[in-house]
Design a protein around this motif. Structure first.
Motif, PDB file in Angstrom:
ATOM      1  N   ALA A  80     -52.539  89.612 -13.994  1.00 52.12           N
ATOM      2  CA  ALA A  80     -52.551  89.038 -15.339  1.00 52.12           C
ATOM      3  C   ALA A  80     -52.186  87.555 -15.362  1.00 52.12           C
ATOM      4  CB  ALA A  80     -51.591  89.820 -16.233  1.00 52.12           C
ATOM      5  N   ILE A  81     -51.779  87.005 -14.203  1.00 50.25           N
ATOM      6  CA  ILE A  81     -51.323  85.614 -14.179  1.00 50.25           C
ATOM      7  C   ILE A  81     -52.502  84.656 -13.979  1.00 50.25           C
ATOM      8  CG2 ILE A  81     -49.812  83.939 -13.040  1.00 50.25           C
ATOM      9  CD1 ILE A  81     -48.026  86.302 -12.245  1.00 50.25           C
ATOM     10  N   GLN A  82     -52.610  83.710 -14.920  1.00 45.14           N
ATOM     11  CA  GLN A  82     -53.691  82.725 -14.890  1.00 45.14           C
ATOM     12  C   GLN A  82     -53.108  81.351 -14.576  1.00 45.14           C
ATOM     13  OE1 GLN A  82     -57.163  83.196 -16.286  1.00 45.14           O
ATOM     14  NE2 GLN A  82     -56.765  85.364 -16.020  1.00 45.14           N
ATOM     15  N   VAL A  83     -53.859  80.552 -13.814  1.00 42.91           N
ATOM     16  CA  VAL A  83     -53.437  79.208 -13.438  1.00 42.91           C
ATOM     17  C   VAL A  83     -54.456  78.214 -13.996  1.00 42.91           C
ATOM     18  CG1 VAL A  83     -52.927  77.688 -11.474  1.00 42.91           C
ATOM     19  CG2 VAL A  83     -52.485  80.140 -11.290  1.00 42.91           C
ATOM     20  N   ASP A  84     -53.957  77.095 -14.520  1.00 45.62           N
ATOM     21  CA  ASP A  84     -54.857  76.043 -14.998  1.00 45.62           C
ATOM     22  C   ASP A  84     -55.384  75.306 -13.768  1.00 45.62           C
ATOM     23  OD1 ASP A  84     -56.226  74.068 -16.258  1.00 45.62           O
ATOM     24  OD2 ASP A  84     -54.505  73.187 -17.288  1.00 45.62           O
ATOM     25  N   ALA A  85     -56.563  75.730 -13.301  1.00 45.03           N
ATOM     26  CA  ALA A  85     -57.128  75.168 -12.077  1.00 45.03           C
ATOM     27  C   ALA A  85     -58.492  74.555 -12.373  1.00 45.03           C
ATOM     28  CB  ALA A  85     -57.270  76.269 -11.021  1.00 45.03           C
ATOM     29  N   TYR A  86     -58.661  73.314 -11.977  1.00 49.90           N
ATOM     30  CA  TYR A  86     -59.954  72.616 -12.147  1.00 49.90           C
ATOM     31  C   TYR A  86     -60.438  72.688 -13.589  1.00 49.90           C
ATOM     32  CZ  TYR A  86     -59.441  73.977  -7.264  1.00 49.90           C
ATOM     33  OH  TYR A  86     -58.931  74.242  -6.031  1.00 49.90           O
ATOM     34  N   GLY A  87     -59.512  72.546 -14.537  1.00 47.72           N
ATOM     35  CA  GLY A  87     -59.875  72.490 -15.945  1.00 47.72           C
ATOM     36  C   GLY A  87     -60.148  73.827 -16.608  1.00 47.72           C
ATOM     37  N   GLN A  88     -59.878  74.920 -15.915  1.00 49.36           N
ATOM     38  CA  GLN A  88     -60.038  76.219 -16.597  1.00 49.36           C
ATOM     39  C   GLN A  88     -59.009  77.208 -16.086  1.00 49.36           C
ATOM     40  OE1 GLN A  88     -64.019  77.486 -15.867  1.00 49.36           O
ATOM     41  NE2 GLN A  88     -63.616  78.217 -13.816  1.00 49.36           N
ATOM     42  N   MET A  89     -58.710  78.213 -16.916  1.00 53.44           N
ATOM     43  CA  MET A  89     -57.729  79.222 -16.542  1.00 53.44           C
ATOM     44  C   MET A  89     -58.360  80.165 -15.519  1.00 53.44           C
ATOM     45  SD  MET A  89     -55.211  78.056 -18.045  1.00 53.44           S
ATOM     46  CE  MET A  89     -53.879  79.221 -17.883  1.00 53.44           C
TER      47      MET A  89
ATOM     48  N   ILE B  38     -46.546  81.407 -11.846  1.00 55.38           N
ATOM     49  CA  ILE B  38     -45.789  82.629 -11.528  1.00 55.38           C
ATOM     50  C   ILE B  38     -44.402  82.561 -12.174  1.00 55.38           C
ATOM     51  CG2 ILE B  38     -44.699  83.961  -9.670  1.00 55.38           C
ATOM     52  CD1 ILE B  38     -47.180  83.071  -7.926  1.00 55.38           C
ATOM     53  N   ARG B  39     -43.734  81.397 -12.043  1.00 52.70           N
ATOM     54  CA  ARG B  39     -42.402  81.227 -12.650  1.00 52.70           C
ATOM     55  C   ARG B  39     -42.437  81.468 -14.152  1.00 52.70           C
ATOM     56  NH1 ARG B  39     -38.887  79.184  -8.998  1.00 52.70           N
ATOM     57  NH2 ARG B  39     -39.797  77.710  -7.545  1.00 52.70           N
ATOM     58  N   GLU B  40     -43.495  80.966 -14.814  1.00 52.29           N
ATOM     59  CA  GLU B  40     -43.571  81.024 -16.279  1.00 52.29           C
ATOM     60  C   GLU B  40     -44.196  82.318 -16.798  1.00 52.29           C
ATOM     61  OE1 GLU B  40     -45.623  77.428 -17.285  1.00 52.29           O
ATOM     62  OE2 GLU B  40     -43.873  76.170 -16.872  1.00 52.29           O
ATOM     63  N   SER B  41     -44.629  83.206 -15.894  1.00 56.54           N
ATOM     64  CA  SER B  41     -45.350  84.412 -16.306  1.00 56.54           C
ATOM     65  C   SER B  41     -44.449  85.478 -16.909  1.00 56.54           C
ATOM     66  CB  SER B  41     -46.076  85.018 -15.106  1.00 56.54           C
ATOM     67  OG  SER B  41     -45.101  85.552 -14.202  1.00 56.54           O
ATOM     68  N   GLY B  42     -43.153  85.407 -16.637  1.00 60.43           N
ATOM     69  CA  GLY B  42     -42.242  86.416 -17.164  1.00 60.43           C
ATOM     70  C   GLY B  42     -42.172  87.672 -16.308  1.00 60.43           C
ATOM     71  N   ILE B  43     -42.735  87.659 -15.092  1.00 60.06           N
ATOM     72  CA  ILE B  43     -42.635  88.862 -14.251  1.00 60.06           C
ATOM     73  C   ILE B  43     -41.275  88.939 -13.563  1.00 60.06           C
ATOM     74  CG2 ILE B  43     -45.121  89.195 -13.864  1.00 60.06           C
ATOM     75  CD1 ILE B  43     -44.751  87.963 -11.056  1.00 60.06           C
ATOM     76  N   GLY B  44     -40.472  87.869 -13.706  1.00 61.10           N
ATOM     77  CA  GLY B  44     -39.106  87.910 -13.204  1.00 61.10           C
ATOM     78  C   GLY B  44     -38.988  87.787 -11.696  1.00 61.10           C
TER      79      GLY B  44
ATOM     80  N   MET C 105     -53.207  73.023  -5.201  1.00 59.63           N
ATOM     81  CA  MET C 105     -52.980  74.029  -6.246  1.00 59.63           C
ATOM     82  C   MET C 105     -51.642  74.753  -6.087  1.00 59.63           C
ATOM     83  SD  MET C 105     -55.184  74.578  -8.610  1.00 59.63           S
ATOM     84  CE  MET C 105     -55.864  72.995  -8.935  1.00 59.63           C
ATOM     85  N   ILE C 106     -50.973  74.570  -4.938  1.00 55.31           N
ATOM     86  CA  ILE C 106     -49.744  75.320  -4.656  1.00 55.31           C
ATOM     87  C   ILE C 106     -48.728  75.190  -5.791  1.00 55.31           C
ATOM     88  CG2 ILE C 106     -47.761  75.514  -3.087  1.00 55.31           C
ATOM     89  CD1 ILE C 106     -49.743  74.816  -0.799  1.00 55.31           C
ATOM     90  N   GLY C 107     -48.464  73.954  -6.218  1.00 55.76           N
ATOM     91  CA  GLY C 107     -47.486  73.718  -7.290  1.00 55.76           C
ATOM     92  C   GLY C 107     -47.869  74.415  -8.582  1.00 55.76           C
ATOM     93  N   LYS C 108     -49.155  74.368  -8.916  1.00 60.17           N
ATOM     94  CA  LYS C 108     -49.620  74.986 -10.170  1.00 60.17           C
ATOM     95  C   LYS C 108     -49.498  76.515 -10.107  1.00 60.17           C
ATOM     96  CE  LYS C 108     -52.771  71.544 -12.042  1.00 60.17           C
ATOM     97  NZ  LYS C 108     -54.110  71.309 -12.555  1.00 60.17           N
ATOM     98  N   VAL C 109     -49.833  77.098  -8.956  1.00 58.15           N
ATOM     99  CA  VAL C 109     -49.734  78.557  -8.794  1.00 58.15           C
ATOM    100  C   VAL C 109     -48.265  78.971  -8.915  1.00 58.15           C
ATOM    101  CG1 VAL C 109     -50.021  80.490  -7.181  1.00 58.15           C
ATOM    102  CG2 VAL C 109     -51.835  78.776  -7.404  1.00 58.15           C
ATOM    103  N   GLU C 110     -47.408  78.223  -8.229  1.00 58.50           N
ATOM    104  CA  GLU C 110     -45.967  78.511  -8.252  1.00 58.50           C
ATOM    105  C   GLU C 110     -45.437  78.440  -9.692  1.00 58.50           C
ATOM    106  OE1 GLU C 110     -41.876  76.913  -6.131  1.00 58.50           O
ATOM    107  OE2 GLU C 110     -43.769  75.924  -5.636  1.00 58.50           O
ATOM    108  N   LYS C 111     -45.829  77.400 -10.422  1.00 63.07           N
ATOM    109  CA  LYS C 111     -45.381  77.203 -11.804  1.00 63.07           C
ATOM    110  C   LYS C 111     -45.873  78.358 -12.692  1.00 63.07           C
ATOM    111  CE  LYS C 111     -45.397  73.648 -15.427  1.00 63.07           C
ATOM    112  NZ  LYS C 111     -46.355  73.813 -16.507  1.00 63.07           N
TER     113      LYS C 111
END
Length: 186
Positions: free
Chosen positions: A43-52, A86-92, A78-84
């Motif tokens: 369910a986790i989406q990353v803002d990558a290349y201008g799209q989720m 996951i942190r903000e997804s609320g999966i704890g 993309m590493i930083g964006k993926v990490e961010k």
């Protein structure tokens, strides 16, 4: 039996009920149990290349051990964006970056968190039941509006729609019971 010209499309009703069940399975897979699972990230989406974009389309997701998920991100930028994400997804889960790899150590669930997740699962199941009942209501409305349908036919179609509903609700209850058992398992 029914007149040739009066048919209630029970297959369409069944498909819509199955759709509610499939949506429930997706929601359940996003609920974290004490075990590592690649579906945790579905369910986790990353803002990558201008799209989720889903995490699993940005790297290889592996589960090398029962309490660890590892993502090998293909594009180093993309590493930083993926990490961010996951942190903000609320999966704890706190991601740990190690070069191109992002490690997700899955902590043990405490009793309180298990109960919380169990309640969330129950809410998801209740939403699925509401969706199924809405499909049932649509089916019953179709039967009422069918012109020229005799009482016996109406009764037969109503029973068939009710039977589909009962089966779908029972499937939701069974899925919930199994998910809650999985969550509560230490």
């Amino acid at each position: 039996m029914a007149h040739e010209d009066i048919e209630i499309d029970t297959d369409a009703l069944q498909r819509r009920m199955d759709g509610a069940m499939n949506a429930l399975k997706v929601e359940f897979s996003s609920l974290r149990t004490g075990r590592a699972s690649a579906s945790l990230l579905d369910a986790i989406q990353v803002d990558a290349y201008g799209q989720m974009t889903p995490v699993n389309q940005l790297g290889t997701v592996n589960v090398p051990e029962p309490r660890m998920v590892v993502i090998n991100v293909w594009d180093k930028g993309m590493i930083g964006k993926v990490e961010k994400a996951i942190r903000e997804s609320g999966i704890g889960i706190n991601p740990v970056t190690d070069g191109p790899l992002i490690r997700l150590p899955i902590p043990e669930l405490n009793e309180e968190r298990r109960r919380e997740l169990s309640k969330v699962a129950a809410q998801y199941a209740e939403s699925a039941k509401v969706a199924i009942r809405n499909v049932r209501r649509d089916g019953m409305d179709q039967i009422k509006k069918a012109k020229g349908m005799g009482e016996d036919d109406q009764k037969m179609w109503s029973e068939e729609v009710q039977e589909l509903t009962d089966k779908a609700i029972a499937a939701v209850d069974k899925a919930l019971e199994s998910k809650q058992a999985e969550i509560m398992q230490v």
